[in-house]
Design a protein around this motif. Structure first.
Motif, mmCIF file in Angstrom:
data_model
loop_
_atom_site.group_PDB
_atom_site.id
_atom_site.type_symbol
_atom_site.label_atom_id
_atom_site.label_comp_id
_atom_site.label_asym_id
_atom_site.label_seq_id
_atom_site.Cartn_x
_atom_site.Cartn_y
_atom_site.Cartn_z
ATOM 1 N N ALA A 138 10.592 -18.059 8.713
ATOM 2 C CA ALA A 138 9.341 -17.724 8.016
ATOM 3 C C ALA A 138 9.625 -16.832 6.806
ATOM 4 N N ILE A 139 10.539 -15.895 6.979
ATOM 5 C CA ILE A 139 10.887 -15.001 5.860
ATOM 6 C C ILE A 139 11.464 -15.814 4.692
ATOM 7 N N MET A 140 12.318 -16.810 5.003
ATOM 8 C CA MET A 140 12.910 -17.660 3.964
ATOM 9 C C MET A 140 11.831 -18.412 3.187
ATOM 10 N N GLU A 141 10.864 -18.958 3.942
ATOM 11 C CA GLU A 141 9.764 -19.685 3.289
ATOM 12 C C GLU A 141 9.027 -18.794 2.301
ATOM 13 N N ARG A 142 8.791 -17.547 2.705
ATOM 14 C CA ARG A 142 8.053 -16.617 1.848
ATOM 15 C C ARG A 142 8.872 -16.212 0.642
ATOM 16 N N HIS A 143 10.178 -16.046 0.876
ATOM 17 C CA HIS A 143 11.081 -15.624 -0.191
ATOM 18 C C HIS A 143 11.058 -16.625 -1.343
ATOM 19 N N GLU A 144 11.038 -17.928 -0.969
ATOM 20 C CA GLU A 144 11.048 -18.967 -2.001
ATOM 21 C C GLU A 144 9.816 -18.891 -2.902
ATOM 22 N N LEU A 145 8.690 -18.487 -2.324
ATOM 23 C CA LEU A 145 7.471 -18.386 -3.128
ATOM 24 C C LEU A 145 7.268 -16.982 -3.716
ATOM 25 N N GLY A 146 8.182 -16.058 -3.379
ATOM 26 C CA GLY A 146 8.063 -14.689 -3.892
ATOM 27 C C GLY A 146 6.784 -14.001 -3.445
ATOM 28 N N LEU A 147 6.447 -14.164 -2.163
ATOM 29 C CA LEU A 147 5.160 -13.646 -1.678
ATOM 30 C C LEU A 147 5.138 -12.140 -1.445
ATOM 31 N N ASP A 148 6.302 -11.563 -1.153
ATOM 32 C CA ASP A 148 6.294 -10.183 -0.675
ATOM 33 C C ASP A 148 6.753 -9.200 -1.740
ATOM 34 N N PRO A 149 6.152 -8.001 -1.763
ATOM 35 C CA PRO A 149 6.536 -7.001 -2.779
ATOM 36 C C PRO A 149 7.970 -6.507 -2.603
ATOM 37 N N VAL A 150 8.463 -6.492 -1.378
ATOM 38 C CA VAL A 150 9.885 -6.207 -1.140
ATOM 39 C C VAL A 150 10.398 -7.266 -0.165
ATOM 40 N N ASP A 151 11.693 -7.520 -0.197
ATOM 41 C CA ASP A 151 12.242 -8.483 0.749
ATOM 42 C C ASP A 151 12.103 -7.941 2.175
ATOM 43 N N ILE A 152 11.762 -8.862 3.082
ATOM 44 C CA ILE A 152 11.635 -8.477 4.492
ATOM 45 C C ILE A 152 12.931 -8.849 5.206
ATOM 46 N N VAL A 153 13.420 -7.930 6.019
ATOM 47 C CA VAL A 153 14.630 -8.182 6.804
ATOM 48 C C VAL A 153 14.242 -8.208 8.278
ATOM 49 N N ALA A 154 14.754 -9.186 9.021
ATOM 50 C CA ALA A 154 14.499 -9.221 10.462
ATOM 51 C C ALA A 154 15.665 -8.581 11.196
ATOM 52 N N VAL A 155 15.331 -7.722 12.163
ATOM 53 C CA VAL A 155 16.356 -7.042 12.959
ATOM 54 C C VAL A 155 16.018 -7.258 14.436
ATOM 55 N N GLU A 156 17.059 -7.520 15.228
ATOM 56 C CA GLU A 156 16.818 -7.804 16.644
ATOM 57 C C GLU A 156 16.510 -6.541 17.444
ATOM 58 N N ALA A 157 15.462 -6.624 18.243
ATOM 59 C CA ALA A 157 15.101 -5.537 19.161
ATOM 60 C C ALA A 157 15.708 -5.833 20.525
ATOM 61 N N VAL A 207 0.830 -1.206 0.000
ATOM 62 C CA VAL A 207 0.000 0.000 0.000
ATOM 63 C C VAL A 207 0.864 1.255 0.000
ATOM 64 N N LEU A 208 1.951 1.231 0.774
ATOM 65 C CA LEU A 208 2.784 2.435 0.888
ATOM 66 C C LEU A 208 3.923 2.435 -0.131
ATOM 67 N N ARG A 209 3.962 1.429 -1.019
ATOM 68 C CA ARG A 209 5.021 1.292 -2.017
ATOM 69 C C ARG A 209 6.391 1.429 -1.360
ATOM 70 N N ALA A 210 6.591 0.587 -0.357
ATOM 71 C CA ALA A 210 7.775 0.729 0.491
ATOM 72 C C ALA A 210 9.055 0.348 -0.233
ATOM 73 N N HIS A 211 10.112 0.995 0.194
ATOM 74 C CA HIS A 211 11.451 0.727 -0.283
ATOM 75 C C HIS A 211 12.028 -0.468 0.487
ATOM 76 N N GLN A 212 11.587 -0.611 1.739
ATOM 77 C CA GLN A 212 12.153 -1.630 2.610
ATOM 78 C C GLN A 212 11.127 -2.043 3.659
ATOM 79 N N ALA A 213 11.142 -3.342 4.022
ATOM 80 C CA ALA A 213 10.256 -3.832 5.083
ATOM 81 C C ALA A 213 11.112 -4.520 6.141
ATOM 82 N N ILE A 214 10.880 -4.152 7.389
ATOM 83 C CA ILE A 214 11.711 -4.670 8.475
ATOM 84 C C ILE A 214 10.826 -5.290 9.550
ATOM 85 N N ALA A 215 11.204 -6.492 10.004
ATOM 86 C CA ALA A 215 10.549 -7.090 11.161
ATOM 87 C C ALA A 215 11.488 -6.885 12.349
ATOM 88 N N TYR A 216 11.066 -6.056 13.285
ATOM 89 C CA TYR A 216 11.878 -5.678 14.454
ATOM 90 C C TYR A 216 11.384 -6.536 15.623
#
Lengths: 71, 441
Positions: B145-164, B124-133
């Motif tokens: 979970a991100i790897m599973e999605r990546h294989e199927l190309g589910l997300d409009p941009v790659d999601i990166v996980a970052v530790e909080a 919706v926001l045409r994001a440049h980057q998506a982060i799971a914090y």
């Protein structure tokens, strides 16, 4: 009709409690028991505008801001 | 952390049909993998135009479930209109509040629902980057979970996980932006609107709680009317609650907004005597009496009318076997230590508050005006930090001294009561289940 109002705001993350502001502008700034300024949220009247500006300019940490808003 | 140390998903106290985010989650099953997730919910349709989804979100009336209760569509629109640069979208799973576990639970058991919601935001926001914090304990699971999605190309941009970091304030909106900009994860002195214009890497940034995103994932699939088919017209949908002190172990419940609190918590009148009071909204929330809790409905409006807040969906019942003043003194000391250490009034004010609360609970206050002096300290810290940390502590203490006024009076007169224990440091990972452990030991 909307009017322009000014209030003082302290950035508490940089304020070190030097206390210059409350000395220069006691009309709107008092100090707490630890020496940090308590700024009221009352609008600054035009008559006091220069005093407010002087307090802002004198803060050694640039922690005090005069914020204008339409209301 | 293994899943067994997490609280169990509760049967929704409303009806099975009222279960949404938690439907299909039972017992101690491991996280649903992508095939199970797609089997249950179907694939997200990201061919719908962004503005269409945004209109559905607005019509749904969804608000943020991280504690601020801010309308989601309003927030997204302010990011859309904030700048020409493509934004960063963040799923905020930094659940710093020790009495909350629903976000960790959701990330463990339904990570794809959260990531779907993040994907919708990115679309919706045409994001440049998506982060799971997310907290360190959830990093591996979310990455899988991100790897599973990546294989199927589910997300409009790659999601990166970052530790909080595991700190109380790590999930505060400006602290999240700081953490993701390689600065300390502490709040800044900023107007939160400015984050929506210039946040991570100077880009407009959306920071949205993970449970909120899970609701977004379902609204994007089933629409606003479906979302509003439960709850009330002013407070539609469901909410996840972390309930502690009530049962033998903490529970994550999904409640229909507008349900009677007594139904959600399965309280009968005879239960009321067993508890001294209830804390809603966590350590920055407010105490209510048991009769008040009994008559509340599960909405933020109702909690605010009672001088409290549901916050991030927290209800913690205090057994009568625990001295409320000892409890409060421990919590205020903990909150003092969890401050960012930036703002003078908060640093000094919470230290004084913690000292005075400790004297009231564990010592022998010599002066009759001790409670008044504590209340004056609350007034002194309220609203004086860059973030709401001191305000939350002030509310916690004020409401507690009202609900436990009799106990405070008795401590003033006679010193510690029979239930008073020694000061006890709060450790976030153990805290949520402490009362019940005490009751059973």
């Amino acid at each position: 009709m909307s009017t322009w109002q000014e209030t003082l705001v302290v950035d508490a993350t940089v304020c070190d409690g030097h206390g210059v502001c409350s000395e220069l502008f006691p009309e709107h700034i008092s100090v707490d028991p630890w020496g940090f300024p308590i700024v009221d949220d009352e609008a600054i009247t035009p008559a006091l505008h220069e005093h407010a500006e002087r307090a802002v300019a004198s803060c050694p940490k640039h922690a005090l801001h005069l914020v204008g808003r339409r209301c | 952390m293994s899943t067994s140390t997490l609280p169990h998903a509760g049967q929704s106290a409303t009806t099975e049909a009222g279960m949404r985010l938690l439907s299909g989650i039972t017992g101690t099953h491991p996280a649903a993998g992508l095939p199970a997730h797609l089997g249950q919910w179907g694939k997200l349709n990201l061919r719908q135009p962004g503005p269409t989804i945004l209109r559905e979100l607005e019509a749904s009336g969804l608000v943020g479930h991280g504690g601020a209760w801010f309308p989601v569509s309003t927030k997204w629109r302010s990011v859309v209109s904030g700048s020409r640069r493509r934004p960063v979208v963040v799923a905020n799973g930094a659940e710093g509040e020790p009495l909350s576990r629903k976000d960790a639970f959701l990330l463990t058991r339904a990570p794809h629902l959260v990531l779907d919601g993040l994907s919708v935001a990115a679309h919706v926001l045409r994001a440049h980057q998506a982060i799971a914090y997310v907290p360190g304990s959830r990093l591996d699971g979310v990455n899988a979970a991100i790897m599973e999605r990546h294989e199927l190309g589910l997300d409009p941009v790659d999601i990166v996980a970052v530790e909080a970091p595991d700190r109380f304030l790590a999930g505060q909106e400006s602290a999240v932006v700081n953490a993701l900009s390689r600065r300390a994860a502490i709040p800044s002195f900023v107007d939160l609107r400015s984050i929506r214009e210039r946040g991570v890497a100077g880009r407009p940034t959306l920071v949205q709680n993970v449970e909120t995103l899970a609701h977004v994932a379902l609204i994007a699939r089933f629409g606003a009317d479906w979302f509003r088919s439960v709850g009330t017209s002013r407070s539609p949908g469901t909410i996840l609650l972390t309930v502690s002190g009530r049962w033998e172990r903490p529970m994550i419940l999904e409640g229909e907004l507008g349900s009677p609190m007594r139904t959600v918590l399965a309280l009968s009148r005879s239960d009321l005597d067993g508890f001294g009071g209830a804390l809603l909204g966590g350590y920055g929330g407010g105490w209510v009496t048991m009769p008040t809790l009994y008559d509340l409905v599960l909405t933020e409006d109702s909690a605010r009318q009672a001088g409290s807040s549901l916050g991030a969906g927290i209800a913690s019942l205090l057994p009568r076997t625990v001295c409320p003043l000892s409890e409060m003194a421990d919590v205020v000391r903990y909150m003092e230590g969890q401050g960012a250490g930036q703002c003078g009034p908060c640093v000094h004010g919470l230290a004084s508050l913690a000292d005075e609360m400790a004297t009231l609970a564990f010592g022998s206050p010599r002066r009759g005006d001790h409670v008044e002096r504590i209340l004056a300290l609350c007034t002194l810290v309220d609203g004086r930090g860059a973030c709401r940390h001191p305000d939350g502590v002030a509310r916690y203490v004020r409401s507690g001294l009202t609900v436990f006024a009799e106990e405070a009076k008795s401590h003033l007169r006679h010193g510690p009561c029979a239930l008073t224990r020694t000061p006890d440091a709060i450790t976030p990972n153990r805290r949520v289940s402490r009362y019940v452990e005490e009751r059973h030991s």
